[in-house]
Write an enzyme that holds these catalytic residues in place. Structure first.
Site, mmCIF file in Angstrom:
data_model
loop_
_atom_site.group_PDB
_atom_site.id
_atom_site.type_symbol
_atom_site.label_atom_id
_atom_site.label_comp_id
_atom_site.label_asym_id
_atom_site.label_seq_id
_atom_site.Cartn_x
_atom_site.Cartn_y
_atom_site.Cartn_z
ATOM 1 N N PRO A 28 -14.255 6.277 -4.293
ATOM 2 C CG PRO A 28 -15.150 4.780 -2.754
ATOM 3 C CD PRO A 28 -14.789 4.900 -4.198
ATOM 4 C CG ASP A 29 -10.508 10.873 -0.296
ATOM 5 O OD1 ASP A 29 -9.878 11.828 -0.758
ATOM 6 O OD2 ASP A 29 -10.114 10.196 0.680
ATOM 7 C CB ILE A 30 -10.954 5.289 2.102
ATOM 8 C CG1 ILE A 30 -11.355 4.371 0.933
ATOM 9 C CG2 ILE A 30 -11.122 4.583 3.448
ATOM 10 C CD1 ILE A 30 -10.403 3.219 0.688
ATOM 11 C CB VAL A 31 -8.381 9.092 4.520
ATOM 12 C CG1 VAL A 31 -8.029 10.235 3.573
ATOM 13 C CG2 VAL A 31 -7.913 9.405 5.934
ATOM 14 C CG ASN A 74 -0.583 1.465 -5.755
ATOM 15 O OD1 ASN A 74 0.075 0.937 -4.861
ATOM 16 N ND2 ASN A 74 -1.836 1.816 -5.594
ATOM 17 C CG PHE A 84 0.767 8.010 4.912
ATOM 18 C CD1 PHE A 84 0.119 7.437 5.997
ATOM 19 C CD2 PHE A 84 2.149 7.911 4.834
ATOM 20 C CE1 PHE A 84 0.835 6.773 6.982
ATOM 21 C CE2 PHE A 84 2.876 7.245 5.821
ATOM 22 C CZ PHE A 84 2.212 6.671 6.893
ATOM 23 C CE LYS A 131 -3.029 14.651 -1.852
ATOM 24 N NZ LYS A 131 -2.030 13.662 -2.302
HETATM 25 O O1 PMT Z 1 3.252 0.362 1.196
HETATM 26 P P1 PMT Z 1 4.694 0.776 1.072
HETATM 27 O O2 PMT Z 1 5.379 0.081 -0.054
HETATM 28 O O3 PMT Z 1 5.408 0.663 2.375
HETATM 29 O O4 PMT Z 1 4.705 2.340 0.648
HETATM 30 C C1 PMT Z 1 4.256 3.246 1.621
HETATM 31 C C2 PMT Z 1 3.420 4.366 0.924
HETATM 32 C C3 PMT Z 1 4.322 5.164 0.006
HETATM 33 C C4 PMT Z 1 2.287 3.738 0.144
HETATM 34 C C5 PMT Z 1 2.878 5.246 2.056
HETATM 35 O O5 PMT Z 1 3.947 5.819 2.774
HETATM 36 C C6 PMT Z 1 1.985 6.334 1.489
HETATM 37 O O6 PMT Z 1 2.442 7.390 1.077
HETATM 38 N N1 PMT Z 1 0.667 6.022 1.454
HETATM 39 C C7 PMT Z 1 -0.308 6.939 0.858
HETATM 40 C C8 PMT Z 1 -0.345 6.735 -0.610
HETATM 41 C C9 PMT Z 1 -1.424 7.564 -1.233
HETATM 42 O O7 PMT Z 1 -2.358 7.090 -1.819
HETATM 43 O O8 PMT Z 1 -1.198 8.859 -1.018
HETATM 44 P P2 PMT Z 1 -2.168 10.016 -1.686
HETATM 45 O O9 PMT Z 1 -1.465 11.304 -1.476
HETATM 46 O O10 PMT Z 1 -2.551 9.609 -3.097
HETATM 47 O O11 PMT Z 1 -3.505 9.908 -0.777
HETATM 48 C C10 PMT Z 1 -3.632 10.780 0.327
HETATM 49 C C11 PMT Z 1 -4.334 10.082 1.462
HETATM 50 O O12 PMT Z 1 -5.664 9.774 1.065
HETATM 51 C C12 PMT Z 1 -3.692 8.771 1.864
HETATM 52 O O13 PMT Z 1 -3.817 8.646 3.268
HETATM 53 C C13 PMT Z 1 -4.546 7.715 1.176
HETATM 54 O O14 PMT Z 1 -4.577 6.494 1.917
HETATM 55 C C14 PMT Z 1 -5.899 8.384 1.186
HETATM 56 N N2 PMT Z 1 -6.763 8.023 0.067
HETATM 57 C C15 PMT Z 1 -6.410 8.343 -1.199
HETATM 58 C C16 PMT Z 1 -7.306 8.043 -2.227
HETATM 59 C C17 PMT Z 1 -8.532 7.419 -1.936
HETATM 60 N N3 PMT Z 1 -9.411 7.118 -2.895
HETATM 61 N N4 PMT Z 1 -8.844 7.106 -0.646
HETATM 62 C C18 PMT Z 1 -7.966 7.406 0.351
HETATM 63 O O15 PMT Z 1 -8.233 7.105 1.514
#
Ligand code: PMT
Length: 421
Positions: A321-324, A224, A339, A353
C-alpha cells in the site's frame, strides 16, 4: 574572558615548555578551567608539579594510569575538554597526530575528542621548514586543527628563523578568540533551535522514517539502505518547534530523539497501520521513510531450502500500500508532506508525485549521489508545493541532516499555517 571554558593543555617536549607555565597562569586568570597533559618528553623540561600547582588539578602523564583512570579516565578527559591546546607542539607530536597515532595519552585524547584542537608549534627553524613537518602542518589543518604560529626570531639553539613558539600572551589571546568562536557557533545552533520554538506549539506531527523490511521467510527479507537519519532529524526539529511527535520508525540503528512517541515497525503494512492509528490526532504528516513498494506475495513459514540443481529462484512480489497517498486521501487528512527519492529528473518526478499522491509539499532528493541521501549525514533537497495554482520550489543549502531538518520544519510550519490554520 574564558569563564568556565574547559581547556585541556597538552605539553610536548621542547624548551618552550617553560613558557607553558606562564600560559597556564594566564588561562586560569582569565577564568578558564585547565587540565594539563604532559608527554614523556615534556617532563624532561619541566615538572608536572609546576602545572599541578598552577592549574589546581592533577596533571595527567600516562595513558593507562590506574589512578587517573580511577579519577577521570582518558575518554572522559577527551569529552570534558571544550578546547585542546598543545603548547608547545613538537615536530614529533605533530607527526604522530598527522598519522592518527594513539601511543600516548596526548595523541589518544586528540583522537578521542570532538573538541577543537589548537597547536602552537615550537622547534628548530630547520625542523619547521623540513618538507615532512610542512606536510604534517598542512594535513593537521585539513583535519580541522588550528595552528597558532609559530613565530620567527631567535631560538634557544642560537638559530634565527621560523619555529619559535608564540609568546604566552599571544597564545592566550588566540585561545580566547577560539573559545569565542566556539561559543558563537554554539550560540548560532542555539539561535537556530530557538528560532523554531513555538512554530508548532500545540500541534501533533507524525513522521515515518527508516526502511521497511518485507519478509521472504523467517530469516530473509527485502529492505533498503535508509538509516532513518533524515526522519529522526525532522522529529528532533519538530520537537524543538514545540510539537508532539509520533515517530513511526522502521528497523534502524540510531537512537530516537528524547521526547518523541516512538512507534517501531517492520513492514510497510505495519507502517500503514501505525500511520492510520494516529491520523485522527495528526496535524502534519511527514513521510520520510523509504517504504518498500513491493513485498513477497507470501512469506514462507520455514527457511526456504536450496533445491538441488535449482540454479535460480523466482520471487513473486506484490505491491505494498502507498502509505503517504493513503494518508493524503483520508477524510481526516492532515497537512501531508512526502519525500521523493529520485536518481534522475529529480524535480520533474517529484512534481509528478506531489500531484499524483495529493500532497501539500514534497521534498526531493537525488539518491544517486553517495554524499547525500541514503545513510549519509548530509542531504541536499528541493522543496516543492503548489501556491495559487503555480508550482513553487525552494532549495536550502546542502547541510547536515540535523541542520537541514530545522530549515525544512520552518518551511513546513510556514506553509501549514498559511494553508490550514
Ligand atoms: O533514512 P536516511 O538514510 O536518512 O535517508 C533519507 C531518505 C533518502 C530515505 C529520505 O530523504 C527519502 O528520500 N525518503 C523517501 C524515500 C522513498 O521511498 O522515496 P519514494 O520516492 O520511493 O517515495 C515517495 C514518497 O512516498 C515518500 O514520502 C515515501 O515515504 C512514500 N511512500 C512510498 C512508497 C510506499 N509504499 N508508501 C509511501 O508512503
Amino acid at each position: 574572558m574564558l569563564a568556565k571554558v574547559r581547556i585541556l593543555l597538552g605539553i610536548s617536549g621542547g624548551i618552550a615548555a617553560y613558557k607553558s607555565a606562564e600560559l597556564t597562569r594566564l588561562l586560569i586568570k582569565a577564568g578558564a578551567e585547565v587540565r594539563v597533559v604532559m608527554t614523556e618528553g615534556a617532563q624532561a623540561f619541566i615538572t608536572p608539579l609546576t602545572f599541578q600547582a598552577l592549574s589546581g588539578n592533577p596533571v595527567h602523564t600516562h595513558l593507562l594510569d590506574p589512578e587517573a583512570e580511577a579519577g577521570m579516565g582518558h575518554i572522559e578527559l577527551a569529552k570534558w575538554a571544550d578546547l585542546i591546546v598543545i603548547a608547545p607542539a613538537s615536530a614529533d607530536v605533530m607527526a604522530r597526530l598527522t598519522a592518527g597515532m594513539a601511543d600516548d595519552l596526548l595523541t589518544t585524547l586528540c583522537l578521542a575528542t570532538e573538541a577543537k584542537v589548537l597547536l602552537a608549534p615550537a622547534m628548530n627553524q630547520a625542523m619547521w621548514r623540513h618538507p615532512a613537518t610542512q606536510r604534517n602542518a598542512q594535513q593537521l589543518e585539513a583535519y580541522g586543527y588550528q595552528l597558532l604560529g609559530p613565530d620567527q626570531g631567535e631560538q634557544a639553539c642560537g638559530d634565527v628563523g621560523p619555529g619559535r613558539m608564540l609568546e604566552p600572551e599571544a597564545l592566550a589571546a588566540l585561545i580566547h578568540q577560539a573559545a569565542e568562536e566556539k561559543n558563537g557557533l554554539a550560540n548560532i545552533a542555539d539561535q537556530q533551535v530557538a528560532s523554531l520554538r513555538g512554530l508548532l506549539a500545540g500541534k501533533t506531527v507524525t513522521i515515518t522514517a527508516g526502511p521497511t523490511r518485507e519478509a521472504v521467510d523467517p530469516v530473509r527479507y527485502i529492505s533498503n539502505h535508509s538509516s532513518g537519519k533524515m526522519g529522526f532529524a525532522l522529529a528532533e526539529a519538530a520537537l524543538n518547534a514545540g510539537a508532539k511527535v509520533n515517530l513511526i520508525a522502521g528497523p534502524v540503528q540510531i537512537k530516537a530523539p528524547e521526547g518523541v512517541d516512538l512507534i517501531p515497525v517492520q513492514s510497510a503494512r505495519e507502517m500503514l497501520d501505525a500511520s492510520l492509528s494516529v491520523i485522527a490526532s495528526t496535524d502534519i504528516f511527514i513521510a520520510a521513510a523509504a517504504v518498500a513498494d513491493y513485498r513477497p506475495a507470501s512469506a514462507a513459514d520455514q527457511k526456504m531450502k536450496k533445491q538441488p540443481g535449482q540454479n535460480d529462484l523466482v520471487l513473486h512480489l506484490v505491491q505494498n500500500p502507498d502509505i503517504v497517498a493513503t494518508v493524503a486521501k483520508h477524510e481526516e487528512r492532515p497537512f501531508t508532506v512526502g519525500f521523493a527519492a529520485e536518481t534522475q529528473d529529480v524535480e520533474a518526478y517529484a512534481a509528478d508525485k506531489l500531484v499524483r499522491k495529493n500532497l501539500d509539499m514534497i521534498i526531493a532528493n537525488d539518491v544517486s549521489r553517495t554524499d547525500i541521501g541514503f545513510n549519509s549525514d548530509q542531504n541536499a533537497v528541493t522543496l516543492l508545493w503548489q501556491e495559487d495554482g503555480a508550482l513553487v520550489s525552494e532549495s536550502p543549502e546542502q547541510a547536515a541532516k540535523q541542520d537541514l531538518a530545522q530549515d525544512l520544519v520552518r518551511c513546513i510550519a510556514s506553509r501549514f499555517h498559511q494553508e490550514k490554520h
